[in-house]
Design a protein around this motif. Structure first.
Motif, PDB file in Angstrom:
ATOM      1  N   ILE A 151      57.717   0.095 -19.109  1.00  0.00           N
ATOM      2  CA  ILE A 151      57.656   1.552 -19.058  1.00  0.00           C
ATOM      3  C   ILE A 151      58.198   2.167 -20.345  1.00  0.00           C
ATOM      4  CG2 ILE A 151      58.586   3.592 -17.884  1.00  0.00           C
ATOM      5  CD1 ILE A 151      56.345   2.162 -16.373  1.00  0.00           C
ATOM      6  N   TYR A 152      59.241   1.552 -20.904  1.00  0.00           N
ATOM      7  CA  TYR A 152      59.796   2.081 -22.154  1.00  0.00           C
ATOM      8  C   TYR A 152      58.767   1.993 -23.277  1.00  0.00           C
ATOM      9  CZ  TYR A 152      62.959   2.943 -26.039  1.00  0.00           C
ATOM     10  OH  TYR A 152      63.545   3.467 -27.159  1.00  0.00           O
ATOM     11  N   ASN A 153      58.074   0.848 -23.390  1.00  0.00           N
ATOM     12  CA  ASN A 153      57.034   0.707 -24.411  1.00  0.00           C
ATOM     13  C   ASN A 153      55.893   1.695 -24.174  1.00  0.00           C
ATOM     14  OD1 ASN A 153      58.313  -1.356 -25.794  1.00  0.00           O
ATOM     15  ND2 ASN A 153      57.412  -2.960 -24.524  1.00  0.00           N
ATOM     16  N   TYR A 154      55.528   1.876 -22.906  1.00  0.00           N
ATOM     17  CA  TYR A 154      54.492   2.850 -22.550  1.00  0.00           C
ATOM     18  C   TYR A 154      54.898   4.245 -23.023  1.00  0.00           C
ATOM     19  CZ  TYR A 154      51.744   5.858 -19.395  1.00  0.00           C
ATOM     20  OH  TYR A 154      50.922   6.817 -18.877  1.00  0.00           O
ATOM     21  N   SER A 155      56.160   4.622 -22.785  1.00  0.00           N
ATOM     22  CA  SER A 155      56.654   5.949 -23.155  1.00  0.00           C
ATOM     23  C   SER A 155      56.779   6.101 -24.667  1.00  0.00           C
ATOM     24  CB  SER A 155      58.016   6.197 -22.495  1.00  0.00           C
ATOM     25  OG  SER A 155      57.937   6.083 -21.094  1.00  0.00           O
ATOM     26  N   ARG A 156      57.185   5.016 -25.339  1.00  0.00           N
ATOM     27  CA  ARG A 156      57.383   5.088 -26.788  1.00  0.00           C
ATOM     28  C   ARG A 156      56.077   5.367 -27.515  1.00  0.00           C
ATOM     29  NH1 ARG A 156      59.669  -0.142 -29.806  1.00  0.00           N
ATOM     30  NH2 ARG A 156      57.548  -0.826 -29.367  1.00  0.00           N
ATOM     31  N   LEU A 157      54.964   4.840 -26.992  1.00  0.00           N
ATOM     32  CA  LEU A 157      53.667   5.066 -27.623  1.00  0.00           C
ATOM     33  C   LEU A 157      53.129   6.467 -27.364  1.00  0.00           C
ATOM     34  CD1 LEU A 157      51.966   1.634 -26.852  1.00  0.00           C
ATOM     35  CD2 LEU A 157      52.827   2.430 -29.050  1.00  0.00           C
ATOM     36  N   ARG A 158      53.793   7.225 -26.486  1.00  0.00           N
ATOM     37  CA  ARG A 158      53.292   8.547 -26.113  1.00  0.00           C
ATOM     38  C   ARG A 158      54.255   9.679 -26.452  1.00  0.00           C
ATOM     39  NH1 ARG A 158      51.090   4.657 -23.474  1.00  0.00           N
ATOM     40  NH2 ARG A 158      49.013   4.845 -22.548  1.00  0.00           N
TER      41      ARG A 158
END
Length: 397
Positions: free
Chosen positions: A16-23
């Motif tokens: 989820i952190y990687n998902y959020s970082r890309l957005r």
């Protein structure tokens, strides 16, 4: 009430952190978004009925929270790449034909070393000196990676790229193993992503970018799997191209084998039956546990030994030499595409040894990839227990 175990929370937190970082455009926004998604996910888990659908459920929650988060944000920061390349602040706000959509696509295809530099510089607003420390490279190398990244992004945005058929029609492979030692290959290749990376490289040698497009998964999410497959010699890399290093029997190949061998089925069956019938009495007279079974059952027991000899001996009558696997065992490894056609069964033969010379041989012919032998493989306790029962030695139970 269903709750998430601690190990599951740790796993999905990183995703989820990687998902959020890309957005998001900053570290603070990344943390805010990821925390909101995790909070909603934990609150929604008790409503999940099917655990096998957890990940699709997770991405659905993440997408809904992200859309709400974008609407609530009072101000937006635009983060742009030089040379008039806009960077998306809200990936849901653009049409697929827009430059931002194309840029987002190309970012997902950048190799790790380039992508890391771009994310740190343009998303996290770090200086070249800070990136140099974070990646343990020189500042001049950081500048080169950023320069090369811009060049690759511009070139890629003018290219037509299409997702492959595996992106919407993934295959299921059954890892097959014939050898000594624990079957690490089975566990290693249970991942659907890894199976379809193997399928993607079946006919042609592909770059990592081409693999990403073929299976429809962004490169950041498959790089470790590609490295693992290469490390275990399932894939081989020549230059920047990857190809498979194991035999893959597709549905089409299996059907062709069936058609070519069908005319010989009856002849082979008659010869095996004749061979077994001549030796049935000698076999029964050995006096083993189960010698009182019916003739048909004994024929099948003898048949397993015939099949074992066919599988493990070459035409010279010598045992076939198995290659050494990446796990250090000697075994043949191959994959079979799962065939869901009615009436299709999987032939499984397996032999395993326990203490005091105990041996079990399994001949599984079932419409499932996991036969009875799977529960005994590598489990000395079960092997020896089963053999003691067969001998009638149950006093110690």
């Amino acid at each position: 009430m269903q709750t998430l175990p601690k190990d599951k929370i740790t796993e999905i937190t990183k995703v989820i952190y990687n998902y959020s970082r890309l957005r998001t455009a900053s570290g603070e926004e990344t943390e805010d978004l990821s925390q909101e998604i995790l909070l909603e996910l934990i609150k929604a888990v008790p409503n999940l009925r099917d655990h096998s659908a957890f990940y699709s459920f997770m991405w659905s929650v993440a997408g809904n929270v992200y859309k709400q988060w974008c609407r609530k944000r009072a101000s937006r920061k635009e983060c742009e790449l030089p040379e008039d390349l806009p960077f998306p602040d809200d990936p849901f706000a653009f049409d697929e034909d827009s430059d931002v959509s194309l840029l987002r696509r190309e970012l997902s295809l950048l190799a790790k070393k380039y992508r890391q530099a771009v994310v740190l510089y343009y998303l996290e607003n770090r200086s070249c000196a800070q990136i140099s420390d974070a990646l343990s490279i020189s500042e001049s190398m950081v500048k080169y990676l950023l320069f090369k990244s811009r060049k690759l992004l511009k070139e890629g945005m003018h290219m037509e790229r299409k997702l492959g058929t595996l992106s919407y029609n993934p295959k299921t492979l059954i890892p097959m193993y014939s050898g000594t030692g624990p079957n690490h290959f089975w566990d290693f290749l249970q991942s659907k992503v890894r199976q379809n990376i193997v399928c993607a490289c079946y006919n042609d040698a592909l770059t990592v970018e081409q693999i990403s497009l073929e299976i429809g998964v962004a490169l950041p999410y498959i790089e470790e799997d590609i490295d693992a497959l290469t490390d275990k010699q399932i894939l081989v890399k020549k230059g920047n191209l990857y190809s498979i290093n194991v035999i893959l029997i597709t549905k089409e190949c299996a059907d062709e084998i069936d058609r070519a061998s069908e005319p010989f089925y009856e002849e082979i069956a008659v010869k095996i039956a004749s061979f077994l019938d001549k030796r049935l009495d000698d076999y029964r007279n050995i006096g083993f546990a189960g010698a009182h079974f019916s003739e048909n059952t004994l024929r099948w027991q003898l048949a397993t030994l015939v099949f074992r000899a066919a599988a493990f001996y070459n035409f010279s009558g010598k045992p076939a030499e198995r290659p050494v696997t990446a796990w250090g065992d000697r075994a043949f490894l191959w994959c079979v595409e799962q065939n869901d056609s009615e009436g299709k069964c999987i032939f499984r033969y397996s032999g395993m040894d326990g203490k005091n010379g105990n041996s079990l041989y399994f001949f599984d012919y079932v419409p499932l990839p996991k036969g009875d032998h799977h529960d005994f493989f590598g489990n000395d306790r079960k092997i020896n227990l089963y053999c003691d029962i067969a001998r009638g030695q149950t006093d110690h139970f």
